[in-house]
Design a protein around this motif. Structure first.
Motif, short mmCIF file in Angstrom:
data_model
loop_
_atom_site.label_atom_id
_atom_site.label_comp_id
_atom_site.label_asym_id
_atom_site.label_seq_id
_atom_site.Cartn_x
_atom_site.Cartn_y
_atom_site.Cartn_z
N ASN A 161 -50.42 -30.74 -9.30
CA ASN A 161 -49.25 -31.25 -10.01
C ASN A 161 -48.57 -32.29 -9.15
O ASN A 161 -48.36 -32.06 -7.95
CB ASN A 161 -48.27 -30.11 -10.33
CG ASN A 161 -48.79 -29.21 -11.42
OD1 ASN A 161 -49.22 -29.68 -12.46
ND2 ASN A 161 -48.77 -27.91 -11.17
N VAL A 162 -48.22 -33.41 -9.76
CA VAL A 162 -47.56 -34.51 -9.05
C VAL A 162 -46.23 -34.79 -9.73
O VAL A 162 -46.16 -34.84 -10.97
CB VAL A 162 -48.43 -35.79 -9.09
CG1 VAL A 162 -47.72 -36.95 -8.43
CG2 VAL A 162 -49.78 -35.55 -8.45
N ARG A 163 -45.20 -34.96 -8.92
CA ARG A 163 -43.89 -35.34 -9.43
C ARG A 163 -43.37 -36.49 -8.58
O ARG A 163 -43.17 -36.34 -7.38
CB ARG A 163 -42.91 -34.19 -9.38
CG ARG A 163 -41.56 -34.53 -9.96
CD ARG A 163 -40.64 -33.35 -9.95
NE ARG A 163 -39.45 -33.63 -10.73
CZ ARG A 163 -38.50 -32.75 -10.93
NH1 ARG A 163 -38.61 -31.53 -10.42
NH2 ARG A 163 -37.44 -33.08 -11.64
N CYS A 164 -43.17 -37.65 -9.20
CA CYS A 164 -42.69 -38.83 -8.48
C CYS A 164 -41.30 -39.21 -8.95
O CYS A 164 -40.96 -39.06 -10.13
CB CYS A 164 -43.65 -40.00 -8.70
SG CYS A 164 -45.31 -39.70 -8.04
N LYS A 165 -40.52 -39.70 -7.99
CA LYS A 165 -39.13 -40.08 -8.25
C LYS A 165 -38.78 -41.34 -7.48
O LYS A 165 -39.41 -41.65 -6.47
CB LYS A 165 -38.16 -38.99 -7.77
CG LYS A 165 -38.30 -37.65 -8.41
CD LYS A 165 -37.28 -36.70 -7.80
CE LYS A 165 -37.34 -35.32 -8.38
NZ LYS A 165 -36.28 -34.46 -7.81
N SER A 166 -37.74 -42.01 -7.97
CA SER A 166 -37.08 -43.07 -7.21
C SER A 166 -35.61 -42.70 -7.21
O SER A 166 -35.22 -41.63 -7.72
CB SER A 166 -37.30 -44.43 -7.87
OG SER A 166 -36.54 -44.53 -9.07
N LYS A 167 -34.79 -43.57 -6.67
CA LYS A 167 -33.35 -43.33 -6.68
C LYS A 167 -32.84 -43.19 -8.11
O LYS A 167 -31.93 -42.42 -8.37
CB LYS A 167 -32.64 -44.47 -5.96
CG LYS A 167 -31.16 -44.32 -5.89
CD LYS A 167 -30.53 -45.47 -5.13
CE LYS A 167 -29.02 -45.35 -5.12
NZ LYS A 167 -28.39 -46.51 -4.52
N ASP A 168 -33.45 -43.94 -9.03
CA ASP A 168 -32.96 -44.00 -10.41
C ASP A 168 -33.81 -43.25 -11.43
O ASP A 168 -33.34 -42.98 -12.52
CB ASP A 168 -32.87 -45.47 -10.85
CG ASP A 168 -31.94 -46.27 -9.96
OD1 ASP A 168 -30.85 -45.76 -9.64
OD2 ASP A 168 -32.32 -47.39 -9.57
N ASP A 169 -35.06 -42.96 -11.11
CA ASP A 169 -35.98 -42.40 -12.10
C ASP A 169 -36.69 -41.16 -11.59
O ASP A 169 -37.16 -41.13 -10.46
CB ASP A 169 -37.05 -43.43 -12.48
CG ASP A 169 -36.45 -44.67 -13.10
OD1 ASP A 169 -35.82 -44.54 -14.16
OD2 ASP A 169 -36.62 -45.76 -12.52
N ASP A 170 -36.78 -40.14 -12.44
CA ASP A 170 -37.60 -38.96 -12.20
C ASP A 170 -38.71 -39.00 -13.25
O ASP A 170 -38.45 -38.91 -14.44
CB ASP A 170 -36.77 -37.69 -12.34
CG ASP A 170 -37.55 -36.42 -12.06
OD1 ASP A 170 -38.80 -36.44 -12.10
OD2 ASP A 170 -36.92 -35.39 -11.81
N LEU A 171 -39.94 -39.20 -12.81
CA LEU A 171 -41.05 -39.38 -13.74
C LEU A 171 -41.62 -38.06 -14.26
O LEU A 171 -42.57 -38.08 -15.06
CB LEU A 171 -42.14 -40.22 -13.07
CG LEU A 171 -41.66 -41.58 -12.54
CD1 LEU A 171 -42.81 -42.32 -11.88
CD2 LEU A 171 -41.03 -42.41 -13.64
#
Length: 151
Positions: free
Chosen positions: A50-60
């Motif tokens: 399972n992969v969960r990627c985020k940025s300061k503004d977005d949670d994918l």
């Protein structure tokens, strides 16, 4: 932002322009003055993950990736050249972290040379930037936890 961050952002912007002018491979999807980048995360773990990627503004969100398959996401870097996407990876009860796109590390230039495609091959030992076979260790748990809470 401190002066070091501003200088690093300006340096990254200058390098990006130089690479564009020197004829980086733009025959693929990497066209225009403000191109869209795609991150590919290839599962080389030997088991599903399972992969969960985020940025300061977005949670994918959380995405299941079967063995020998990939997860993709696309974005445009922000205009301040500070874009960072960080990911958690969970397999066999183990969780690790890595930066999938980090302008400060030079990913803008590396990915630009590949037609704005940033391919990561994930192994139990860590992520490898596929095209250059540049392998990195997983991020330390404490640092990953701090990044998770700061952003």
């Amino acid at each position: 932002m401190n002066s070091k961050g501003v200088a690093l952002g300006a340096f990254t912007a200058i390098i990006s322009v130089v690479v564009l002018l020197l004829g980086a491979d733009s025959s693929q999807a990497c066209k225009g003055s403000y191109p869209r980048y795609t991150v590919e995360i290839f599962n080389n773990m030997g088991t599903g993950m399972n992969v969960r990627c985020k940025s300061k503004d977005d949670d994918l969100g959380i995405h299941y990736v079967a063995p020998a398959q990939s997860y993709y996401f696309s974005f445009k870097p922000n205009i301040w050249f500070t874009t960072l996407f960080y990911c958690s990876v969970n397999w066999n009860g183990r969780t690790e972290y890595f930066d999938a796109f980090n302008i400060d590390r030079g990913d803008l230039v590396f990915c630009l040379k590949q037609g704005c495609l940033c391919t990561w091959r994930l192994t139990p030992d860590g992520p490898c930037f596929y095209t250059y076979d540049r392998c990195l260790p997983w991020k330390p748990k404490l640092l990953a936890s701090m990044v998770k809470h700061e952003r």
